[in-house]
Motif scaffolding. Structure first.
Motif, PDB file in Angstrom:
ATOM      1  N   GLY A   1       0.815  -1.215   0.000  1.00 54.65           N
ATOM      2  CA  GLY A   1       0.000   0.000   0.000  1.00 54.65           C
ATOM      3  C   GLY A   1       0.847   1.261   0.000  1.00 54.65           C
ATOM      4  N   LEU A   2       0.208   2.351  -0.413  1.00 54.50           N
ATOM      5  CA  LEU A   2       0.892   3.649  -0.427  1.00 54.50           C
ATOM      6  C   LEU A   2       0.046   4.681   0.307  1.00 54.50           C
ATOM      7  CD1 LEU A   2       2.004   3.884  -4.168  1.00 54.50           C
ATOM      8  CD2 LEU A   2       3.459   3.357  -2.191  1.00 54.50           C
ATOM      9  N   ILE A   3       0.716   5.644   0.899  1.00 53.41           N
ATOM     10  CA  ILE A   3       0.030   6.777   1.526  1.00 53.41           C
ATOM     11  C   ILE A   3       0.742   8.041   1.061  1.00 53.41           C
ATOM     12  CG2 ILE A   3       1.411   6.464   3.650  1.00 53.41           C
ATOM     13  CD1 ILE A   3      -0.992   7.542   5.227  1.00 53.41           C
ATOM     14  N   LEU A   4      -0.042   9.051   0.727  1.00 50.83           N
ATOM     15  CA  LEU A   4       0.533  10.341   0.320  1.00 50.83           C
ATOM     16  C   LEU A   4       0.227  11.357   1.412  1.00 50.83           C
ATOM     17  CD1 LEU A   4       0.773   8.851  -2.357  1.00 50.83           C
ATOM     18  CD2 LEU A   4      -0.248  10.835  -3.493  1.00 50.83           C
ATOM     19  N   PHE A   5       1.238  12.021   1.919  1.00 49.08           N
ATOM     20  CA  PHE A   5       1.057  13.071   2.923  1.00 49.08           C
ATOM     21  C   PHE A   5       1.248  14.420   2.244  1.00 49.08           C
ATOM     22  CE2 PHE A   5       2.762   9.640   5.765  1.00 49.08           C
ATOM     23  CZ  PHE A   5       1.688   9.553   6.637  1.00 49.08           C
ATOM     24  N   GLU A   6       0.219  15.252   2.366  1.00 50.67           N
ATOM     25  CA  GLU A   6       0.263  16.588   1.773  1.00 50.67           C
ATOM     26  C   GLU A   6       0.218  17.602   2.909  1.00 50.67           C
ATOM     27  OE1 GLU A   6      -2.052  17.452  -2.332  1.00 50.67           O
ATOM     28  OE2 GLU A   6      -3.191  17.745  -0.514  1.00 50.67           O
ATOM     29  N   PRO A   7       1.351  18.070   3.412  1.00 49.96           N
ATOM     30  CA  PRO A   7       1.321  18.988   4.563  1.00 49.96           C
ATOM     31  C   PRO A   7       0.739  20.339   4.153  1.00 49.96           C
ATOM     32  CG  PRO A   7       3.574  18.232   4.058  1.00 49.96           C
ATOM     33  CD  PRO A   7       2.725  17.847   2.917  1.00 49.96           C
ATOM     34  N   ARG A   8      -0.247  20.809   4.925  1.00 48.07           N
ATOM     35  CA  ARG A   8      -0.852  22.120   4.642  1.00 48.07           C
ATOM     36  C   ARG A   8      -0.479  23.121   5.730  1.00 48.07           C
ATOM     37  NH1 ARG A   8      -0.991  23.189   0.710  1.00 48.07           N
ATOM     38  NH2 ARG A   8      -2.958  24.190   0.213  1.00 48.07           N
ATOM     39  N   THR A   9      -0.572  22.693   6.994  1.00 51.99           N
ATOM     40  CA  THR A   9      -0.060  23.492   8.115  1.00 51.99           C
ATOM     41  C   THR A   9       0.617  22.486   9.039  1.00 51.99           C
ATOM     42  OG1 THR A   9      -1.897  23.217   9.663  1.00 51.99           O
ATOM     43  CG2 THR A   9      -2.150  24.957   8.013  1.00 51.99           C
ATOM     44  N   ALA A  10       1.221  22.990  10.141  1.00 54.20           N
ATOM     45  CA  ALA A  10       1.873  22.058  11.081  1.00 54.20           C
ATOM     46  C   ALA A  10       0.853  21.070  11.645  1.00 54.20           C
ATOM     47  CB  ALA A  10       2.538  22.834  12.204  1.00 54.20           C
ATOM     48  N   ASP A  11      -0.409  21.531  11.783  1.00 57.67           N
ATOM     49  CA  ASP A  11      -1.448  20.683  12.384  1.00 57.67           C
ATOM     50  C   ASP A  11      -2.279  19.927  11.362  1.00 57.67           C
ATOM     51  OD1 ASP A  11      -0.891  21.330  14.959  1.00 57.67           O
ATOM     52  OD2 ASP A  11      -2.187  23.094  14.965  1.00 57.67           O
ATOM     53  N   ILE A  12      -2.257  20.370  10.120  1.00 58.24           N
ATOM     54  CA  ILE A  12      -3.134  19.755   9.113  1.00 58.24           C
ATOM     55  C   ILE A  12      -2.298  19.156   7.998  1.00 58.24           C
ATOM     56  CG2 ILE A  12      -5.041  20.135   7.497  1.00 58.24           C
ATOM     57  CD1 ILE A  12      -5.700  22.675   9.191  1.00 58.24           C
ATOM     58  N   THR A  13      -2.390  17.845   7.892  1.00 55.13           N
ATOM     59  CA  THR A  13      -1.737  17.157   6.786  1.00 55.13           C
ATOM     60  C   THR A  13      -2.804  16.330   6.085  1.00 55.13           C
ATOM     61  OG1 THR A  13       0.398  17.046   7.894  1.00 55.13           O
ATOM     62  CG2 THR A  13       0.017  15.451   6.155  1.00 55.13           C
ATOM     63  N   ARG A  14      -3.015  16.620   4.806  1.00 57.83           N
ATOM     64  CA  ARG A  14      -4.010  15.840   4.060  1.00 57.83           C
ATOM     65  C   ARG A  14      -3.394  14.478   3.732  1.00 57.83           C
ATOM     66  NH1 ARG A  14      -5.456  19.197  -0.635  1.00 57.83           N
ATOM     67  NH2 ARG A  14      -6.393  20.615   0.855  1.00 57.83           N
ATOM     68  N   VAL A  15      -4.214  13.431   3.897  1.00 61.41           N
ATOM     69  CA  VAL A  15      -3.728  12.073   3.671  1.00 61.41           C
ATOM     70  C   VAL A  15      -4.497  11.431   2.521  1.00 61.41           C
ATOM     71  CG1 VAL A  15      -3.797   9.759   4.685  1.00 61.41           C
ATOM     72  CG2 VAL A  15      -2.896  11.653   6.018  1.00 61.41           C
ATOM     73  N   LEU A  16      -3.782  10.846   1.592  1.00 64.24           N
ATOM     74  CA  LEU A  16      -4.427  10.112   0.489  1.00 64.24           C
ATOM     75  C   LEU A  16      -3.948   8.676   0.554  1.00 64.24           C
ATOM     76  CD1 LEU A  16      -3.494  12.765  -2.202  1.00 64.24           C
ATOM     77  CD2 LEU A  16      -5.768  12.441  -1.232  1.00 64.24           C
ATOM     78  N   TYR A  17      -4.883   7.737   0.561  1.00 62.74           N
ATOM     79  CA  TYR A  17      -4.507   6.323   0.644  1.00 62.74           C
ATOM     80  C   TYR A  17      -4.590   5.641  -0.714  1.00 62.74           C
ATOM     81  CZ  TYR A  17      -5.465   6.375   5.762  1.00 62.74           C
ATOM     82  OH  TYR A  17      -5.470   6.618   7.107  1.00 62.74           O
ATOM     83  N   TYR A  18      -3.655   4.767  -0.982  1.00 62.78           N
ATOM     84  CA  TYR A  18      -3.741   3.834  -2.111  1.00 62.78           C
ATOM     85  C   TYR A  18      -3.482   2.459  -1.501  1.00 62.78           C
ATOM     86  CZ  TYR A  18      -3.604   8.005  -4.921  1.00 62.78           C
ATOM     87  OH  TYR A  18      -3.916   9.221  -5.465  1.00 62.78           O
ATOM     88  N   ARG A  19      -4.467   1.977  -0.756  1.00 61.93           N
ATOM     89  CA  ARG A  19      -4.233   0.767   0.041  1.00 61.93           C
ATOM     90  C   ARG A  19      -5.331  -0.277  -0.082  1.00 61.93           C
ATOM     91  NH1 ARG A  19      -4.253   3.280   6.139  1.00 61.93           N
ATOM     92  NH2 ARG A  19      -3.447   1.216   6.658  1.00 61.93           N
ATOM     93  N   SER A  20      -6.372  -0.021  -0.915  1.00 60.40           N
ATOM     94  CA  SER A  20      -7.406  -1.055  -1.003  1.00 60.40           C
ATOM     95  C   SER A  20      -6.839  -2.252  -1.765  1.00 60.40           C
ATOM     96  CB  SER A  20      -8.684  -0.519  -1.629  1.00 60.40           C
ATOM     97  OG  SER A  20      -8.441  -0.160  -2.937  1.00 60.40           O
ATOM     98  N   GLU A  21      -7.165  -3.462  -1.322  1.00 59.34           N
ATOM     99  CA  GLU A  21      -6.657  -4.720  -1.915  1.00 59.34           C
ATOM    100  C   GLU A  21      -5.138  -4.825  -1.802  1.00 59.34           C
ATOM    101  OE1 GLU A  21      -8.994  -6.926  -3.388  1.00 59.34           O
ATOM    102  OE2 GLU A  21     -10.451  -5.451  -2.641  1.00 59.34           O
ATOM    103  N   SER A  22      -4.550  -4.067  -0.911  1.00 60.24           N
ATOM    104  CA  SER A  22      -3.084  -4.092  -0.781  1.00 60.24           C
ATOM    105  C   SER A  22      -2.629  -5.386  -0.100  1.00 60.24           C
ATOM    106  CB  SER A  22      -2.627  -2.914   0.071  1.00 60.24           C
ATOM    107  OG  SER A  22      -3.143  -3.072   1.385  1.00 60.24           O
ATOM    108  N   ALA A  23      -1.334  -5.648  -0.196  1.00 57.11           N
ATOM    109  CA  ALA A  23      -0.763  -6.811   0.495  1.00 57.11           C
ATOM    110  C   ALA A  23      -1.060  -6.727   1.995  1.00 57.11           C
ATOM    111  CB  ALA A  23       0.742  -6.863   0.248  1.00 57.11           C
TER     112      ALA A  23
END
Ligand code: CKP
Ligand code: MG
Length: 297
Positions: free
Chosen positions: A84-106
Motif C-alpha cells: 500500500g501507499l500513503i501520500l502526505f500533503e502537509p498544509r499546516t503544522a497541524d493539518i496534513t491531508r492524507v491520500l490512501y492507495y491501500r485497497s486490496e493491498s498486500a
C-alpha cells in the motif's frame, strides 16, 4: 523475548512539500500507525516485533528494510499484491491531508495465521493493536481479534488504540468492530473525539485519553492523572498519537507510575511533532533526558 507485539499495515509514504497537484518532488519513506509505535518502543531499548504483510515489490523491501534497521523484529510475510501507499500533503503544522492507495493491498491480507506464528515465536508482555487494522479487511480484523484473544490467554497485557480513520470506514462500522474487543482489553487509548466510538461500561482497567496539544489523561482503578503536553515548536503532528503510545507502553514496561507513563508518552510525542515525518524524530533514551533537562523535571 518480546516486550511488545504489534500488527498492522505499513505502507510506502510519499511526503510532498505542498499540494501534490502541483507536482514537484516528494520524499519516499514508510508509514503505518503500528510500525510507528514499534519504532518508538524499539528506540527506547525494548524488544519489539511487528507483524504485517508486504508486497513482493521494492516498496515492500523498503518497509522491511527500514523496520529491520530500526531494530524492530519483522514478522508476517510477503504476498503477491502491491504494498500500500500513503501520500502526505502537509498544509499546516497541524493539518496534513492524507491520500490512501491501500485497497486490496498486500497489508490488508494479514490473517490469523500470521498472528499465531508470532505467538509461536514468543509470548509478548504487551500486545498492541489499533482500529486501523480492523478497517482493512475481514481477515485483518480477524487477525486483530486473534491477537487480542491469544494475548489474553497467554497473560500478555492487551492494548488497543481506537485510531479512527474516516477514509477507511464510518464511525458506526468502527464502533461495531471495536466494542466487542473491549471486554478483553487491559489498556484502551483514544483521543477525545474517539471516545464515542469506544462507548463505555466495558470495565477496562486502564483508559488513556489523548487531548492533543492539551496533553493526556490516564484513568485507572488507582485514580486519575493528567499531564500537559511539552511545549515545543510543532512542525508536523502526524504520528504524534503513535509516539505518545510508544512512550506510554515503554513506561508500562519500565514499571513507571501512571503519572510517569503519561510523562514519558507526552515527552516522546513532543519529539515526534518537532520533526517532519511520523517516526523519524522519535527519541532515544539520551534524547529523552535532554527534554527533561530543558524542562527542569
Ligand atoms: O494517529 P497518528 O497521527 O499517530 O497516526 C499516523 C499514522 O497509519 C500514519 O503513519 C498513517 O500511515 C496511519 O496513521 C494511517 O493509516 O492513517
Ligand atoms: Mg492516532
Amino acid at each position: 523475548m518480546t516486550d511488545v507485539l504489534t500488527l498492522g499495515e505499513t505502507m510506502g509514504a510519499f511526503r510532498a512539500g505542498g499540494p501534490f497537484r502541483l507536482g514537484g518532488t516528494a520524499e519516499l519513506t514508510i508509514a503505518g500507525a503500528e510500525s510507528n509505535v514499534a519504532i518508538g518502543v524499539a528506540r527506547l531499548g525494548h524488544a519489539v516485533r511487528w507483524v504485517g504483510v508486504t508486497g513482493e515489490d521494492e516498496i515492500g523491501e523498503l518497509v522491511r528494510r527500514t523496520l529491520f534497521a530500526e531494530q524492530v523484529e519483522v514478522g508476517g510475510r510477503t504476498a503477491q499484491a502491491g504494498t500500500g501507499l500513503i501520500l502526505f500533503e502537509p498544509r499546516t503544522a497541524d493539518i496534513t491531508r492524507v491520500l490512501y492507495y491501500r485497497s486490496e493491498s498486500a497489508g490488508s491480507q494479514l490473517s490469523t495465521e500470521d498472528v499465531k506464528r508470532a505467538f509461536d515465536v514468543s509470548v509478548p508482555k504487551i500486545v498492541h493493536v489499533t482500529g486501523i487494522t480492523c478497517a482493512l479487511s475481514e481477515s485483518a480484523r480477524a487477525a486483530v481479534t486473534e491477537a487480542v484473544n491469544l494475548g489474553r490467554e497467554a497473560g500478555s497485557r492487551v492494548s488497543l488504540d481506537v485510531n479512527f480513520r474516516s477514509k477507511l470506514w464510518s464511525a458506526d462500522e468502527a464502533a461495531r468492530a471495536i466494542r466487542p474487543l473491549l471486554t478483553r482489553v487491559d489498556l484502551l487509548i483514544a483521543s477525545d473525539d474517539e471516545l464515542a466510538i469506544a462507548g463505555d461500561d466495558h470495565g477496562i482497567p486502564e483508559v488513556v485519553v489523548k487531548h492533543g496539544a492539551d496533553g493526556a489523561t490516564a484513568l485507572t482503578s488507582e485514580g486519575e492523572w493528567t499531564a500537559p503536553a511539552h511545549r515545543v515548536t510543532a512542525v508536523d503532528t502526524t504520528g504524534a498519537g503513535d509516539a505518545f503510545v510508544a512512550g506510554y507502553l515503554s513506561g508500562l514496561l519500565d514499571g513507571l507510575s501512571p503519572a510517569g507513563r503519561l510523562h514519558r508518552g507526552t515527552a516522546v510525542a513532543a519529539f515526534a511533532v518537532a520533526t517532519p515525518g511520523d517516526w523519524q524524530g522519535l527519541p532515544t533514551r539520551t534524547d529523552l533526558a535532554l527534554l527533561d533537562l530543558q524542562s527542569g523535571s
